[in-house]
Design a protein around this motif. Structure first.
Motif, PDB file in Angstrom:
ATOM      1  N   UNK A  79      -4.348  24.710   4.813  1.00 16.66           N
ATOM      2  CA  UNK A  79      -4.634  25.753   3.840  1.00 16.66           C
ATOM      3  C   UNK A  79      -6.085  26.189   3.845  1.00 16.66           C
ATOM      4  N   UNK A  80      -6.975  25.270   4.249  1.00  8.56           N
ATOM      5  CA  UNK A  80      -8.407  25.598   4.307  1.00  8.56           C
ATOM      6  C   UNK A  80      -8.761  26.361   5.573  1.00  8.56           C
ATOM      7  N   UNK A  81      -7.821  26.459   6.519  1.00  6.66           N
ATOM      8  CA  UNK A  81      -8.049  27.291   7.691  1.00  6.66           C
ATOM      9  C   UNK A  81      -8.581  26.596   8.920  1.00  6.66           C
ATOM     10  N   UNK A  82      -8.394  25.269   9.050  1.00  3.61           N
ATOM     11  CA  UNK A  82      -8.855  24.612  10.269  1.00  3.61           C
ATOM     12  C   UNK A  82      -8.044  25.103  11.462  1.00  3.61           C
ATOM     13  N   UNK A  83      -8.684  25.052  12.633  1.00  4.55           N
ATOM     14  CA  UNK A  83      -8.007  25.535  13.826  1.00  4.55           C
ATOM     15  C   UNK A  83      -6.904  24.618  14.321  1.00  4.55           C
ATOM     16  N   UNK A  84      -7.065  23.304  14.110  1.00  4.27           N
ATOM     17  CA  UNK A  84      -6.072  22.346  14.577  1.00  4.27           C
ATOM     18  C   UNK A  84      -6.123  21.109  13.694  1.00  4.27           C
ATOM     19  N   UNK A  85      -4.956  20.535  13.416  1.00  5.52           N
ATOM     20  CA  UNK A  85      -4.873  19.301  12.641  1.00  5.52           C
ATOM     21  C   UNK A  85      -3.962  18.326  13.363  1.00  5.52           C
ATOM     22  N   UNK A  86      -4.424  17.086  13.473  1.00  6.67           N
ATOM     23  CA  UNK A  86      -3.623  16.020  14.073  1.00  6.67           C
ATOM     24  C   UNK A  86      -3.568  14.836  13.119  1.00  6.67           C
ATOM     25  N   UNK A  87      -2.374  14.323  12.909  1.00  8.17           N
ATOM     26  CA  UNK A  87      -2.153  13.126  12.093  1.00  8.17           C
ATOM     27  C   UNK A  87      -1.714  12.009  13.023  1.00  8.17           C
ATOM     28  N   UNK A  88      -2.495  10.918  13.068  1.00  9.66           N
ATOM     29  CA  UNK A  88      -2.126   9.799  13.927  1.00  9.66           C
ATOM     30  C   UNK A  88      -0.860   9.091  13.444  1.00  9.66           C
ATOM     31  N   UNK A  89      -0.470   9.328  12.187  1.00 14.24           N
ATOM     32  CA  UNK A  89       0.804   8.841  11.637  1.00 14.24           C
ATOM     33  C   UNK A  89       0.950   7.322  11.767  1.00 14.24           C
ATOM     34  N   UNK A  90      -0.068   6.608  11.314  1.00  8.10           N
ATOM     35  CA  UNK A  90      -0.013   5.148  11.275  1.00  8.10           C
ATOM     36  C   UNK A  90      -0.200   4.691   9.835  1.00  8.10           C
ATOM     37  N   UNK A  91       0.679   3.798   9.378  1.00  8.55           N
ATOM     38  CA  UNK A  91       0.720   3.352   7.989  1.00  8.55           C
ATOM     39  C   UNK A  91      -0.048   2.034   7.853  1.00  8.55           C
ATOM     40  N   UNK A  92      -1.171   2.067   7.149  1.00 10.02           N
ATOM     41  CA  UNK A  92      -2.003   0.865   6.998  1.00 10.02           C
ATOM     42  C   UNK A  92      -1.263  -0.265   6.287  1.00 10.02           C
ATOM     43  N   UNK A  93      -0.455   0.076   5.302  1.00 12.80           N
ATOM     44  CA  UNK A  93       0.264  -0.956   4.533  1.00 12.80           C
ATOM     45  C   UNK A  93       1.312  -1.657   5.390  1.00 12.80           C
ATOM     46  N   UNK A  94       1.974  -0.919   6.244  1.00 14.20           N
ATOM     47  CA  UNK A  94       3.129  -1.435   6.980  1.00 14.20           C
ATOM     48  C   UNK A  94       2.773  -2.174   8.262  1.00 14.20           C
ATOM     49  N   UNK A  95       1.494  -2.157   8.678  1.00 14.73           N
ATOM     50  CA  UNK A  95       1.112  -2.775   9.949  1.00 14.73           C
ATOM     51  C   UNK A  95      -0.032  -3.765   9.742  1.00 14.73           C
ATOM     52  N   UNK A  96       0.241  -4.937   9.137  1.00 18.73           N
ATOM     53  CA  UNK A  96      -0.840  -5.876   8.841  1.00 18.73           C
ATOM     54  C   UNK A  96      -1.527  -6.442  10.076  1.00 18.73           C
ATOM     55  N   UNK A  97      -0.859  -6.416  11.222  1.00 11.52           N
ATOM     56  CA  UNK A  97      -1.489  -6.929  12.435  1.00 11.52           C
ATOM     57  C   UNK A  97      -2.570  -5.993  12.957  1.00 11.52           C
ATOM     58  N   UNK A  98      -2.553  -4.757  12.522  1.00 10.55           N
ATOM     59  CA  UNK A  98      -3.525  -3.773  13.007  1.00 10.55           C
ATOM     60  C   UNK A  98      -4.483  -3.268  11.932  1.00 10.55           C
ATOM     61  N   UNK A  99      -4.039  -3.280  10.658  1.00 11.34           N
ATOM     62  CA  UNK A  99      -4.814  -2.580   9.636  1.00 11.34           C
ATOM     63  C   UNK A  99      -4.999  -3.399   8.363  1.00 11.34           C
ATOM     64  N   UNK A 100      -6.156  -3.178   7.720  1.00 12.64           N
ATOM     65  CA  UNK A 100      -6.383  -3.663   6.365  1.00 12.64           C
ATOM     66  C   UNK A 100      -5.644  -2.736   5.390  1.00 12.64           C
ATOM     67  N   UNK A 101      -5.331  -3.258   4.211  1.00 12.79           N
ATOM     68  CA  UNK A 101      -4.690  -2.435   3.191  1.00 12.79           C
ATOM     69  C   UNK A 101      -5.057  -2.981   1.820  1.00 12.79           C
ATOM     70  N   UNK A 102      -5.685  -2.144   1.022  1.00 12.26           N
ATOM     71  CA  UNK A 102      -6.010  -2.540  -0.342  1.00 12.26           C
ATOM     72  C   UNK A 102      -4.742  -2.862  -1.119  1.00 12.26           C
ATOM     73  N   UNK A 103      -3.753  -1.987  -1.030  1.00 13.09           N
ATOM     74  CA  UNK A 103      -2.525  -2.180  -1.813  1.00 13.09           C
ATOM     75  C   UNK A 103      -1.786  -3.447  -1.366  1.00 13.09           C
ATOM     76  N   UNK A 104      -1.738  -3.684  -0.085  1.00 12.56           N
ATOM     77  CA  UNK A 104      -1.070  -4.900   0.405  1.00 12.56           C
ATOM     78  C   UNK A 104      -1.798  -6.153  -0.078  1.00 12.56           C
ATOM     79  N   UNK A 105      -3.133  -6.101  -0.104  1.00 15.47           N
ATOM     80  CA  UNK A 105      -3.901  -7.259  -0.567  1.00 15.47           C
ATOM     81  C   UNK A 105      -3.619  -7.548  -2.037  1.00 15.47           C
ATOM     82  N   UNK A 106      -3.453  -6.488  -2.838  1.00 23.11           N
ATOM     83  CA  UNK A 106      -3.122  -6.676  -4.249  1.00 23.11           C
ATOM     84  C   UNK A 106      -1.739  -7.293  -4.389  1.00 23.11           C
ATOM     85  N   UNK A 107      -0.786  -6.794  -3.628  1.00 22.03           N
ATOM     86  CA  UNK A 107       0.579  -7.319  -3.714  1.00 22.03           C
ATOM     87  C   UNK A 107       0.668  -8.771  -3.259  1.00 22.03           C
ATOM     88  N   UNK A 108      -0.209  -9.163  -2.343  1.00 24.94           N
ATOM     89  CA  UNK A 108      -0.209 -10.554  -1.859  1.00 24.94           C
ATOM     90  C   UNK A 108      -1.100 -11.468  -2.695  1.00 24.94           C
TER      91      UNK A 108
END
Length: 268
Positions: free
Chosen positions: A224-253
């Motif tokens: 909507x802001x008019x960027x020429x190109x947008x890419x989403x790596x589409x990786x979920x920090x909560x769902x991949x603990x072997x690769x990513x930190x997650x604030x929400x996951x840390x709270x739940x644990x």
């Protein structure tokens, strides 16, 4: 008799693990969405924790950031990460900080400077206008994305000569829709800003709660802001603990703290 050299061979230190945007693989630009792997921190911070706001050892965080800077091709002192406050503020950076500014977006046209943001579920967005040679970085949690940090970062880049229609924006790992449950007051705040924001919510099995699509919302704001190109790596920090930190996951644990990723981009 010839003496045997019993010294251990030099072992090269591991490279920090990073993900990359296809759209940001540009001449004269380096970038990385660093994961949690390839650093020296231990415990809940294992191993590439880049968060100076965490309770991790200062020396470990400093070494982790040094490794990231080297991977980007800049001096450690030239990896600039602001003091993030979940704001809609973006500033221009022209030299290493004497003191970290309180903001959530940065822009620069200075070679040899890397712009970084931290996160552990929030959206981390990297920007580049390859023709104007202007780059940016933004920390976009729900509050910053709703209040306008992405648009503020684009405006800061334009002040340096960037053309919004030529800007490439890439979103790194962030909490995904299926992992992001929110209450009805959260939903109401977004819909009060614009009724169309309801498109980024779906009912949770735990009524009256909702699942919120933060990556989708960030993509909508940038398009909507008019960027020429947008890419989403589409990786979920909560769902991949072997690769990513997650604030929400840390709270739940019930963990005492959590690590932070760094995502950064540099003109080299």
């Amino acid at each position: 008799m010839r003496r045997r050299d019993l010294r251990r061979p030099r072992v090269s230190e591991p490279e920090p693990e990073a993900l990359f945007s296809h759209a940001l693989r540009l001449d004269g630009v380096s970038h990385g969405f660093f994961t949690r792997n390839g650093g020296v921190s231990g415990g809940v911070y294992a191993s590439l924790n880049g968060g100076v706001g965490s309770r991790d050892a200062t020396e470990a965080v400093g070494e982790n950031r040094r490794r990231m800077a080297r991977a980007l091709g800049v001096e450690a002192s030239h990896l600039l990460v602001p003091y993030q406050i979940h704001s809609a503020d973006a500033l221009i950076a022209i030299a290493p900080f004497s003191e970290r500014p309180r903001c959530d977006g940065l822009a620069t046209a200075t070679p040899g400077v890397a712009l970084g943001v931290t996160g552990a579920d929030c959206g981390m967005v990297l920007f580049a206008d390859p023709r104007a040679r202007v780059i940016g970085a933004a920390h976009a949690g729900w509050r910053g994305a709703l209040d306008g940090v992405l648009e503020a970062t684009l405006t800061a880049m334009e002040r340096l000569g960037a053309d919004r229609s030529a800007i490439i924006a890439a979103l790194g790992p962030a909490i995904g829709r299926k992992s992001y449950e929110v209450g009805p007051e959260f939903y109401e705040r977004f819909v009060a800003a614009a009724e169309s924001h309801a498109d980024f919510f779906e009912p949770s099995p735990k009524e009256p709660r909702f699942l919120f699509d933060l990556p989708g919302f960030i993509g909508m704001r940038l398009r909507g802001a008019g960027v020429g190109m947008f890419e989403d790596l589409a990786r979920d920090t909560y769902a991949e603990p072997e690769h990513f930190f997650s604030y929400r996951r840390s709270v739940h644990k019930g963990e005492p703290d959590y690590g932070r990723h760094v995502s950064a981009i540099a003109l080299v």
